[in-house]
Design a protein around this motif. Structure first.
Motif, PDB file in Angstrom:
ATOM      1  N   GLU A  33      42.680   2.885  -2.173  1.00 50.96           N
ATOM      2  CA  GLU A  33      42.118   4.104  -2.758  1.00 50.96           C
ATOM      3  C   GLU A  33      41.726   5.103  -1.675  1.00 50.96           C
ATOM      4  N   ASP A  37      43.229   8.823  -1.307  1.00 49.84           N
ATOM      5  CA  ASP A  37      42.334   9.986  -1.305  1.00 49.84           C
ATOM      6  C   ASP A  37      42.548  10.840  -0.057  1.00 49.84           C
ATOM      7  N   ALA A  47      43.321  15.705  -7.061  1.00 48.76           N
ATOM      8  CA  ALA A  47      42.973  14.325  -7.422  1.00 48.76           C
ATOM      9  C   ALA A  47      43.399  13.979  -8.846  1.00 48.76           C
TER      10      ALA A  47
END
Length: 105
Positions: A33, A37, A47
């Motif tokens: 993750e 990101d 996002a």
């Protein structure tokens, strides 16, 4: 060992699909993750973009498979493996659509 190899291959395939698209300046290095990101920020990908959602979904599925690989291969494991295959196909299609959209401008 086979399950481990399948997860590694799926992760590599996802990275090849994203990085092979040539749509982004910075390559995606991992399906964690934090890596997703960072990659999305550096490539100015929102996002909520479908690519980010697909990548994070795939990341979660692969994480779950990693925890399941210690167990006997079950129907659940096979279903999750099919889900990863579908996610890879969806990712490939989404990136092809984005490439088409960019070339149409």
């Amino acid at each position: 060992m086979s399950e481990f190899n399948n997860r590694i291959i799926a992760q590599r395939d996802a990275l090849k699909i994203v990085n092979g698209s040539e749509l982004f300046v910075e390559p995606l290095l991992s399906l964690t993750e934090k890596a997703i990101d960072r990659w999305s920020r550096n490539n100015k990908v929102d996002a909520q973009d479908s690519i980010i959602i697909l990548l994070k979904s795939m990341s979660g599925t692969l994480f779950f498979l990693a925890n399941r690989s210690q167990e006997q291969v079950t129907e659940d494991y096979r279903e999750l493996s099919k889900k990863v295959d579908k996610q890879l196909s969806d990712l490939e299609l989404e990136l092809a659509n984005k490439a088409f959209q960019r070339s149409s401008r």
